[in-house]
Write a protein that holds these residues in place. Structure first.
Motif, short mmCIF file in Angstrom:
data_model
loop_
_atom_site.label_atom_id
_atom_site.label_comp_id
_atom_site.label_asym_id
_atom_site.label_seq_id
_atom_site.Cartn_x
_atom_site.Cartn_y
_atom_site.Cartn_z
N GLY A 164 81.86 46.38 -10.76
CA GLY A 164 81.49 47.19 -11.90
C GLY A 164 81.44 46.33 -13.14
O GLY A 164 81.95 45.21 -13.17
N GLY A 165 80.80 46.87 -14.17
CA GLY A 165 80.70 46.12 -15.40
C GLY A 165 79.79 46.80 -16.39
O GLY A 165 79.58 48.02 -16.33
N LEU A 166 79.23 46.01 -17.26
CA LEU A 166 78.34 46.50 -18.31
C LEU A 166 76.95 45.95 -18.10
O LEU A 166 76.77 44.86 -17.56
N SER A 167 75.96 46.73 -18.54
CA SER A 167 74.58 46.29 -18.42
C SER A 167 73.81 46.70 -19.66
O SER A 167 74.19 47.65 -20.36
N LEU A 168 72.75 45.99 -19.92
CA LEU A 168 71.91 46.25 -21.08
C LEU A 168 70.48 46.37 -20.60
O LEU A 168 69.93 45.43 -20.03
N TYR A 169 69.88 47.55 -20.81
CA TYR A 169 68.53 47.82 -20.33
C TYR A 169 67.54 47.81 -21.49
O TYR A 169 67.79 48.39 -22.54
N GLY A 170 66.41 47.16 -21.25
CA GLY A 170 65.29 47.19 -22.18
C GLY A 170 64.09 47.80 -21.47
O GLY A 170 64.22 48.36 -20.38
N PRO B 69 70.33 52.61 -24.81
CA PRO B 69 71.72 52.86 -24.44
C PRO B 69 72.44 51.61 -23.97
O PRO B 69 71.83 50.70 -23.42
N ASN B 70 73.73 51.58 -24.20
CA ASN B 70 74.59 50.66 -23.49
C ASN B 70 74.91 51.35 -22.18
O ASN B 70 74.92 52.58 -22.11
N THR B 71 75.15 50.60 -21.13
CA THR B 71 75.40 51.23 -19.85
C THR B 71 76.56 50.56 -19.13
O THR B 71 76.84 49.38 -19.32
N ALA B 72 77.23 51.35 -18.31
CA ALA B 72 78.27 50.86 -17.41
C ALA B 72 77.78 51.12 -15.99
O ALA B 72 77.12 52.14 -15.73
N PHE B 73 78.10 50.23 -15.06
CA PHE B 73 77.65 50.41 -13.68
C PHE B 73 78.80 50.17 -12.70
O PHE B 73 79.75 49.44 -12.99
N VAL B 74 78.70 50.82 -11.56
CA VAL B 74 79.57 50.57 -10.41
C VAL B 74 78.67 50.49 -9.19
O VAL B 74 77.62 51.14 -9.15
N GLU B 75 79.07 49.68 -8.21
CA GLU B 75 78.26 49.58 -7.00
C GLU B 75 79.11 49.18 -5.81
O GLU B 75 80.18 48.58 -5.95
N LEU B 76 78.61 49.55 -4.63
CA LEU B 76 79.18 49.15 -3.36
C LEU B 76 78.08 48.46 -2.56
O LEU B 76 76.92 48.89 -2.61
N ALA B 77 78.44 47.42 -1.83
CA ALA B 77 77.44 46.67 -1.07
C ALA B 77 78.03 46.24 0.27
O ALA B 77 79.24 46.08 0.40
N GLY B 78 77.17 46.07 1.24
CA GLY B 78 77.66 45.61 2.53
C GLY B 78 76.55 45.44 3.55
O GLY B 78 75.38 45.74 3.30
N ASN B 79 76.96 44.96 4.70
CA ASN B 79 76.08 44.80 5.85
C ASN B 79 76.96 44.79 7.08
O ASN B 79 78.08 44.28 7.05
N ARG B 80 76.46 45.34 8.16
CA ARG B 80 77.25 45.46 9.38
C ARG B 80 77.23 44.20 10.23
O ARG B 80 78.21 43.87 10.88
N ASN B 81 76.12 43.49 10.25
CA ASN B 81 76.02 42.34 11.13
C ASN B 81 75.30 41.19 10.43
O ASN B 81 74.08 41.24 10.29
#
Length: 195
Positions: free
Chosen positions: A54-60, A34-46
């Motif tokens: 977001g973007g595109l990804s290619l899985y093997g 499959p071709n894939t699309a991804f979204v993500e959130l990231a962070g740290n408090r301290n």
């Protein structure tokens, strides 16, 4: 990372390594990857970091390559950066064939932030309205840049509908100095599509 977080992560990684891959694949996945699309959130408090993308990804079977647009901000540098991200992940099984798949990876981010400044005397029609150097005219310029690289470790968890939930921890090394290097935790979703 405190001991309970370490033990939890170690247990989940161990489960992902020992669980066998799923034995059946969907008809579409038998014909091609499959071709894939991804979204993500990231962070740290301290220290306080946050962002997403977001973007595109290619899985093997053993690798995944990701490319997209991302944002990154922190109260430590009092700025919000927009830019591009590239990454690669390495896993034992294709995550679309396994219930839980641990991975290691590496990635990068290159971003910039903009500012408005006066442009009444630069002899350019900055706002493209036909008037050069009019009163109150401004222009947008890049005020700062940020580059970062990170190693990461994480898990893909297959969810109903053939998607992936991804949990990861990254050690972010930035161009702003070692005092701002820190762990960042991310959650993401990957959706396959075919064409």
């Amino acid at each position: 990372m405190n001991r309970s977080r370490f033990y939890s992560l170690a247990l989940v990684l161990l489960l992902g390594i020992t669980l066998p891959p799923a034995t059946q694949r969907s008809v579409a996945m038998e014909s091609d990857e499959p071709n894939t699309a991804f979204v993500e959130l990231a962070g740290n408090r301290n220290p306080s970091f946050g962002g997403g993308g977001g973007g595109l990804s290619l899985y093997g079977d053993h690798t995944a390559f990701l490319a997209g647009i991302a944002t990154f901000g922190s109260s430590s540098f009092d700025d919000y950066f927009v830019g591009f991200t590239l990454g690669a992940r390495f896993h034992r099984h294709n995550p679309f064939e396994s219930t839980v798949t641990p991975f290691i990876g590496v990635g990068s981010f290159l971003g910039f932030t903009q500012e408005e400044e006066e442009a009444e005397d630069d002899e350019i029609d900055n706002n493209m309205d036909g008037d050069v150097d009019e009163e109150g005219e401004t222009k947008t310029s890049i005020s700062d840049t940020l580059a970062s690289i990170y190693p990461e470790v994480g898990l893909h968890i297959r969810i109903p509908g053939s998607g992936l939930l991804t949990l990861s921890a990254r050690y972010n090394v930035t161009s702003k100095g070692s005092e701002l290097d820190s762990w960042i935790y991310a959650i993401g979703f990957t959706i396959p599509f075919y064409f």
